[in-house]
Design a protein around this motif. Structure first.
Motif, PDB file in Angstrom:
ATOM      1  N   ASP A  70      43.401  41.099  40.513  1.00 55.68           N
ATOM      2  CA  ASP A  70      42.323  41.102  39.527  1.00 55.68           C
ATOM      3  C   ASP A  70      42.755  41.813  38.246  1.00 55.68           C
ATOM      4  O   ASP A  70      42.392  41.395  37.129  1.00 55.68           O
ATOM      5  CB  ASP A  70      41.084  41.791  40.096  1.00 55.68           C
ATOM      6  CG  ASP A  70      40.364  40.937  41.129  1.00 55.68           C
ATOM      7  OD1 ASP A  70      40.584  39.709  41.131  1.00 55.68           O
ATOM      8  OD2 ASP A  70      39.591  41.495  41.929  1.00 55.68           O
ATOM      9  N   THR A  71      43.534  42.868  38.408  1.00 53.61           N
ATOM     10  CA  THR A  71      44.034  43.599  37.246  1.00 53.61           C
ATOM     11  C   THR A  71      44.956  42.721  36.412  1.00 53.61           C
ATOM     12  O   THR A  71      44.834  42.661  35.181  1.00 53.61           O
ATOM     13  CB  THR A  71      44.780  44.869  37.686  1.00 53.61           C
ATOM     14  OG1 THR A  71      43.863  45.751  38.347  1.00 53.61           O
ATOM     15  CG2 THR A  71      45.395  45.585  36.493  1.00 53.61           C
ATOM     16  N   LEU A  72      45.868  42.028  37.066  1.00 57.54           N
ATOM     17  CA  LEU A  72      46.796  41.147  36.348  1.00 57.54           C
ATOM     18  C   LEU A  72      46.038  40.017  35.639  1.00 57.54           C
ATOM     19  O   LEU A  72      46.339  39.682  34.493  1.00 57.54           O
ATOM     20  CB  LEU A  72      47.821  40.568  37.318  1.00 57.54           C
ATOM     21  CG  LEU A  72      48.774  41.576  37.970  1.00 57.54           C
ATOM     22  CD1 LEU A  72      49.609  40.911  39.054  1.00 57.54           C
ATOM     23  CD2 LEU A  72      49.690  42.220  36.920  1.00 57.54           C
ATOM     24  N   LYS A  73      45.057  39.452  36.319  1.00 54.77           N
ATOM     25  CA  LYS A  73      44.266  38.379  35.712  1.00 54.77           C
ATOM     26  C   LYS A  73      43.497  38.891  34.501  1.00 54.77           C
ATOM     27  O   LYS A  73      43.401  38.206  33.473  1.00 54.77           O
ATOM     28  CB  LYS A  73      43.311  37.794  36.743  1.00 54.77           C
ATOM     29  CG  LYS A  73      43.991  37.024  37.861  1.00 54.77           C
ATOM     30  CD  LYS A  73      42.991  36.602  38.929  1.00 54.77           C
ATOM     31  CE  LYS A  73      43.692  35.896  40.087  1.00 54.77           C
ATOM     32  NZ  LYS A  73      42.746  35.551  41.183  1.00 54.77           N
ATOM     33  N   SER A  74      42.951  40.083  34.615  1.00 59.15           N
ATOM     34  CA  SER A  74      42.191  40.670  33.516  1.00 59.15           C
ATOM     35  C   SER A  74      43.089  40.954  32.319  1.00 59.15           C
ATOM     36  O   SER A  74      42.723  40.683  31.172  1.00 59.15           O
ATOM     37  CB  SER A  74      41.506  41.955  33.985  1.00 59.15           C
ATOM     38  OG  SER A  74      40.781  42.552  32.931  1.00 59.15           O
ATOM     39  N   LEU A  75      44.266  41.500  32.578  1.00 59.31           N
ATOM     40  CA  LEU A  75      45.211  41.777  31.494  1.00 59.31           C
ATOM     41  C   LEU A  75      45.596  40.478  30.790  1.00 59.31           C
ATOM     42  O   LEU A  75      45.630  40.403  29.556  1.00 59.31           O
ATOM     43  CB  LEU A  75      46.456  42.471  32.048  1.00 59.31           C
ATOM     44  CG  LEU A  75      46.279  43.913  32.530  1.00 59.31           C
ATOM     45  CD1 LEU A  75      47.516  44.369  33.312  1.00 59.31           C
ATOM     46  CD2 LEU A  75      46.034  44.855  31.350  1.00 59.31           C
ATOM     47  N   ARG A  76      45.866  39.459  31.585  1.00 60.91           N
ATOM     48  CA  ARG A  76      46.272  38.168  31.019  1.00 60.91           C
ATOM     49  C   ARG A  76      45.140  37.549  30.195  1.00 60.91           C
ATOM     50  O   ARG A  76      45.374  36.997  29.116  1.00 60.91           O
ATOM     51  CB  ARG A  76      46.685  37.233  32.147  1.00 60.91           C
ATOM     52  CG  ARG A  76      47.366  35.954  31.687  1.00 60.91           C
ATOM     53  CD  ARG A  76      47.922  35.188  32.877  1.00 60.91           C
ATOM     54  NE  ARG A  76      48.533  33.955  32.451  1.00 60.91           N
ATOM     55  CZ  ARG A  76      49.774  33.845  31.997  1.00 60.91           C
ATOM     56  NH1 ARG A  76      50.535  34.924  31.911  1.00 60.91           N
ATOM     57  NH2 ARG A  76      50.263  32.681  31.618  1.00 60.91           N
TER      58      ARG A  76
END
Length: 242
Positions: free
Chosen positions: A118-124
């Motif tokens: 979820d963190t990676l998706k949010s950053l992206r």
């Protein structure tokens, strides 16, 4: 006030996105228990304790990191051999079988750290360009990337076994920066290894964010001083900041 995120962030994979060390110990524990009849009278918990100790010693040395990161199978056999020697176990066939059994278990054990995806998706979704640099052999690390569903989340994925050199070599960081179209001062490197991740990144001008997932704090003989310390990459999730 929350620190502003950079245009590009490079991540390590094992023990940064995936829970690797704990999974490794569980896999070694299972192998020791299943094969304990082969190394009696040594108790499986005693052999496991030495495997764990040797593993941590092995991966604390810069030269072994450079060499072992490109051939994890060889590194695994070397550390198992050292653990065997402590108990006077002389059985090359058993060593190979334990190494292979461990690898099969480990390959099937992909544990994503809670909140990491979820963190990676949010950053992206916030327009940050993401890179992944992972040490290790090509086949094993690529399999982890696929099984964890990481490929769509990154603009650049570099596996040391494919590239030919491993962290902390400057080439892996410079190549990734080029792929991300970022200058060193525009990027962070996020990882759990102070030598390979933080020290390697800082050597080329990238800011280092250390993932202290054990919560142990910086060791006295730290090879690098991170610009920031976190316990999980979830702390970088823009949706969790105010």
């Amino acid at each position: 006030m929350t620190e502003q995120l950079p245009p590009a962030i490079i991540f390590d994979m094992d023990d940064t996105i995936l829970s690797d060390d704990r999974a490794a110990e569980r896999c070694f524990r299972q192998v020791c228990q299943e094969m304990c009849h082969r190394f009696q009278p040594v108790m499986p918990e005693d052999l496991l304790a030495d495997i764990t100790e040797v593993r941590r010693w092995y991966w604390a040395d810069p030269e072994r990191i450079r060499r072992g990161s490109l051939n994890l199978a060889l590194a695994r056999r070397e550390l198992l051999s050292m653990a065997f020697e402590r108990h006077c176990i002389e059985d090359d066939e058993l060593l190979e079988e334990m190494s292979d059994a461990y690898q099969k278990l480990k390959a099937a054990t992909i544990e994503v750290i809670p909140g990491a995806l979820d963190t990676l998706k949010s950053l992206r979704s916030n327009g940050i360009r993401l890179g992944l640099i992972t040490n290790g052999d090509a086949e094993g690390q690529r399999a982890k990337v696929r099984k964890a569903g990481l490929e769509p989340l990154f603009d650049s994925i570099l596996v040391a076994g494919e590239f030919g050199v491993a962290k902390p070599d400057p080439q892996v960081f410079l190549h990734t920066l080029d792929r991300l179209r970022a200058e060193p001062q525009e990027a962070w490197m996020v990882g759990d290894n102070l030598y390979a991740d933080i020290g390697g990144a800082q050597a080329v001008g990238i800011r280092g964010v250390w993932v202290d997932w054990r919560g142990s704090g910086l060791p006295d003989n730290t090879p690098a001083i991170p610009c920031r310390t976190i316990q999980s990459i979830v702390e970088l999730n823009p949706e969790n900041t105010e």
